[in-house]
Design an enzyme around this catalytic site. Structure first.
Site, PDB file in Angstrom:
ATOM      1  N   ARG A 107      -6.378 -34.265  93.680  1.00 51.17           N
ATOM      2  CA  ARG A 107      -7.527 -34.852  92.963  1.00 51.17           C
ATOM      3  C   ARG A 107      -7.454 -36.360  93.185  1.00 51.17           C
ATOM      4  O   ARG A 107      -6.450 -37.001  92.850  1.00 51.17           O
ATOM      5  CB  ARG A 107      -7.463 -34.534  91.473  1.00 51.17           C
ATOM      6  CG  ARG A 107      -8.414 -35.390  90.655  1.00 51.17           C
ATOM      7  CD  ARG A 107      -8.560 -34.933  89.225  1.00 51.17           C
ATOM      8  NE  ARG A 107      -9.347 -33.721  89.150  1.00 51.17           N
ATOM      9  CZ  ARG A 107      -9.927 -33.275  88.040  1.00 51.17           C
ATOM     10  NH1 ARG A 107      -9.814 -33.936  86.911  1.00 51.17           N
ATOM     11  NH2 ARG A 107     -10.627 -32.153  88.055  1.00 51.17           N
ATOM     12  N   HIS A 134     -16.741 -31.323  93.855  1.00 55.55           N
ATOM     13  CA  HIS A 134     -15.777 -30.597  93.015  1.00 55.55           C
ATOM     14  C   HIS A 134     -15.901 -29.096  93.310  1.00 55.55           C
ATOM     15  O   HIS A 134     -16.376 -28.313  92.480  1.00 55.55           O
ATOM     16  CB  HIS A 134     -16.070 -30.891  91.544  1.00 55.55           C
ATOM     17  CG  HIS A 134     -14.954 -30.526  90.610  1.00 55.55           C
ATOM     18  ND1 HIS A 134     -13.730 -30.036  91.033  1.00 55.55           N
ATOM     19  CD2 HIS A 134     -14.883 -30.583  89.240  1.00 55.55           C
ATOM     20  CE1 HIS A 134     -12.963 -29.811  89.982  1.00 55.55           C
ATOM     21  NE2 HIS A 134     -13.637 -30.128  88.879  1.00 55.55           N
ATOM     22  N   GLN A 137     -14.459 -26.073  90.976  1.00 55.29           N
ATOM     23  CA  GLN A 137     -15.230 -25.844  89.752  1.00 55.29           C
ATOM     24  C   GLN A 137     -16.402 -24.907  90.026  1.00 55.29           C
ATOM     25  O   GLN A 137     -16.661 -23.961  89.266  1.00 55.29           O
ATOM     26  CB  GLN A 137     -15.754 -27.181  89.213  1.00 55.29           C
ATOM     27  CG  GLN A 137     -16.598 -27.030  87.966  1.00 55.29           C
ATOM     28  CD  GLN A 137     -15.801 -26.520  86.779  1.00 55.29           C
ATOM     29  OE1 GLN A 137     -14.799 -27.113  86.423  1.00 55.29           O
ATOM     30  NE2 GLN A 137     -16.225 -25.440  86.161  1.00 55.29           N
ATOM     31  N   ASP A 225     -23.570 -31.970  82.923  1.00 57.68           N
ATOM     32  CA  ASP A 225     -22.224 -32.541  82.975  1.00 57.68           C
ATOM     33  C   ASP A 225     -22.278 -33.875  82.250  1.00 57.68           C
ATOM     34  O   ASP A 225     -23.358 -34.390  81.934  1.00 57.68           O
ATOM     35  CB  ASP A 225     -21.783 -32.705  84.441  1.00 57.68           C
ATOM     36  CG  ASP A 225     -20.284 -32.995  84.586  1.00 57.68           C
ATOM     37  OD1 ASP A 225     -19.552 -32.919  83.575  1.00 57.68           O
ATOM     38  OD2 ASP A 225     -19.855 -33.310  85.702  1.00 57.68           O
ATOM     39  N   CYS A 266     -18.952 -27.946  82.982  1.00 60.66           N
ATOM     40  CA  CYS A 266     -17.589 -27.788  83.524  1.00 60.66           C
ATOM     41  C   CYS A 266     -16.519 -28.312  82.566  1.00 60.66           C
ATOM     42  O   CYS A 266     -15.344 -28.001  82.745  1.00 60.66           O
ATOM     43  CB  CYS A 266     -17.480 -28.470  84.879  1.00 60.66           C
ATOM     44  SG  CYS A 266     -17.607 -30.262  84.832  1.00 60.66           S
ATOM     45  N   ARG A 294     -11.561 -20.933  86.368  1.00 56.62           N
ATOM     46  CA  ARG A 294     -10.885 -21.874  87.273  1.00 56.62           C
ATOM     47  C   ARG A 294      -9.568 -21.259  87.742  1.00 56.62           C
ATOM     48  O   ARG A 294      -9.212 -21.334  88.910  1.00 56.62           O
ATOM     49  CB  ARG A 294     -10.603 -23.206  86.549  1.00 56.62           C
ATOM     50  CG  ARG A 294     -11.824 -24.034  86.187  1.00 56.62           C
ATOM     51  CD  ARG A 294     -12.523 -24.577  87.397  1.00 56.62           C
ATOM     52  NE  ARG A 294     -11.657 -25.407  88.230  1.00 56.62           N
ATOM     53  CZ  ARG A 294     -11.397 -26.697  88.012  1.00 56.62           C
ATOM     54  NH1 ARG A 294     -11.946 -27.328  86.993  1.00 56.62           N
ATOM     55  NH2 ARG A 294     -10.615 -27.380  88.846  1.00 56.62           N
TER      56      ARG A 294
HETATM   57  N1   CP Z   1     -13.693 -29.507  84.892  1.00 61.21           N
HETATM   58  C1   CP Z   1     -12.577 -30.155  85.249  1.00 61.21           C
HETATM   59  O1   CP Z   1     -12.308 -30.398  86.443  1.00 61.21           O
HETATM   60  O2   CP Z   1     -11.757 -30.462  84.203  1.00 61.21           O
HETATM   61  P1   CP Z   1     -10.507 -31.440  84.255  1.00 61.21           P
HETATM   62  O3   CP Z   1     -11.016 -32.831  84.589  1.00 61.21           O
HETATM   63  O4   CP Z   1      -9.898 -31.370  82.881  1.00 61.21           O
HETATM   64  O5   CP Z   1      -9.550 -30.964  85.314  1.00 61.21           O
END
Ligand code: CP
Length: 308
Positions: A107, A134, A137, A225, A266, A294
Site C-alpha cells: 500500500r 484500489h 477492494q 466513499d 469500502c 476483503r
Molecule cells: N477499505 C480499506 O482499504 O480499508 P483500510 O484503509 O482500513 O485498509
C-alpha cells in the site's frame, strides 16, 4: 510472474475465477474459528511481506489473517521503518525482499512506486491501494454484490461523490465484468477520463450525471466513499465538503434507486457526511459484508498470484 496490480490489467477469465474461488473458499470456512487453518493449507511454508506506507485497518488485518489461514507467515512492514523511507531505491528494495519472501503486498502513495516494485521484484506483487486505484477492494465488492443479488453483469452501479481511487477501480471493473456505471459528483472531482474511455471501449455504459437524483434512477447498487481521501490535503476539507454535500447518500436519495438497491462503502466512513447512518445501517447496506469479503477475495488473489 502474476502480479495483481489492477483490475483492468488482469484477464477477465482470471478475475472471474478469483471471485468464484473466493466464494467456494468462504463457504468452506463456514463455522470455523477465524484462526483455524484451511484444509490442505495452500500457503504452507510461504512468507508474505505486507508493506504499508499509509494507515490501514481492513487491508492490514484481512491480508494478515488470510495468509495465516492458508498456512503462511507474514511480516508487516511500515515504509518509514524500512530503508525505503530513508533513501534506498524501490528497485533495490524489490530485489532484496524477493530473496526473503514469496509474495509482496504493498500500500503506497504514488502508483509509480508500486509499478517499480513489480518491475524489479522476482516474486508476485499485489496492489493494496495507491492514490490511483484500489483493486482488492473492488474484487471484494463484486463478490459481495453477487452474493446478494446474483451476477453483476448488466446491472447499474452508481458512484456518488469523489471520483477517487476506489471509484477508478469500480470503473475498471465495469469494463471487465460487464456492468454499467454512472458517476455523479462535481466536475472538479470527475474520475480520470482515460479510465472512463477504456471501460466504454469494452462495452460498458459509463455515464456522468451531475444531478444525483437522476443518476440513481434504476440503480441496482449505490456506492460512495469518504470525501477526503488519505492522499488529499486536510486543507481541502472544507472546500470538498461544500462541493460534495449535494452527493450525500441518504434515505431520500436511495428512494430514487430500485427498491432493492444495495448500498456499499469500502470504509472507513465519516458517518453523516458522505452517507447517513440510516443508510449505512439500513437493510440494504452490505458494508460489513464488503469488509469481510476483503479476506476471502484477497486469499483467492494470493492463490492466483502463486499458482496455488
Ligand atoms: N477499505 C480499506 O482499504 O480499508 P483500510 O484503509 O482500513 O485498509
Amino acid at each position: 510472474m502474476k502480479h495483481f496490480l489492477d483490475i483492468h490489467k488482469t484477464d477477465k477469465k482470471d478475475l472471474r475465477s478469483i471471485i468464484d474461488q473466493a466464494r467456494v473458499a468462504k463457504d468452506a470456512r463456514n463455522g470455523k474459528p477465524k484462526g483455524a487453518l484451511d484444509e490442505d493449507p495452500p500457503l504452507a511454508g510461504h512468507m508474505v511481506a505486507l508493506i504499508f506506507e499509509k494507515p490501514s485497518t481492513r487491508t492490514r488485518v484481512s491480508f494478515d489473517v488470510g495468509v495465516r489461514q492458508m498456512g503462511g507467515q507474514t511480516m508487516v512492514l511500515s515504509g518509514s521503518d524500512m530503508q525505503l523511507g530513508h533513501g534506498e531505491t524501490i528497485a533495490d528494495t524489490a530485489r532484496v525482499l524477493s530473496r526473503y519472501v514469496d509474495l509482496i503486498m504493498m500500500r503506497t502513495f504514488e502508483e509509480d512506486t508500486l509499478l517499480e516494485m513489480a518491475q524489479y521484484a522476482t516474486v508476485p506483487v499485489i496492489n493494496g491501494l495507491t492514490d490511483r486505484t484500489h483493486p482488492c477492494q473492488i474484487m471484494a465488492d463484486i463478490m459481495t454484490f453477487e452474493e446478494h443479488r446474483g451476477p453483476i453483469k448488466g446491472k447499474k452501479v452508481v458512484w456518488s461523490g469523489d471520483g477517487n481511487n476506489v471509484c477508478a477501480s469500480f470503473i475498471h471493473a465495469a469494463g471487465q465484468f460487464g456492468f454499467d456505471l454512472t458517476f455523479t459528483g462535481p466536475e472538479t472531482l470527475d474520475p480520470e477520463a482515460g479510465f472512463v474511455a477504456e471501460a466504454r471501449a469494452k462495452g460498458s455504459d459509463i455515464q456522468i450525471e451531475r444531478d444525483a437524483t437522476k443518476a440513481v434512477e434504476g440503480a441496482d447498487l449505490v456506492v460512495t466513499d469518504t470525501w477526503v481521501s488519505m492522499h488529499d490535503p486536510q486543507s481541502a476539507r472544507e472546500r470538498r465538503h461544500n462541493q460534495l454535500r449535494g452527493y450525500q447518500v441518504n434515505e431520500q436519495l436511495m428512494s430514487h434507486a430500485k427498491p432493492d438497491a444495495l448500498f456499499m462503502h469500502c470504509l472507513p466512513a465519516h458517518r453523516d457526511d458522505e452517507a447517513t447512518s440510516a443508510v449505512m445501517d439500513g437493510e440494504n447496506s452490505v458494508i460489513f459484508d464488503e469488509a469481510e469479503n476483503r479476506l476471502h477475495a484477497q486469499k483467492a488473489i494470493m492463490r492466483w498470484c502463486l499458482g496455488k
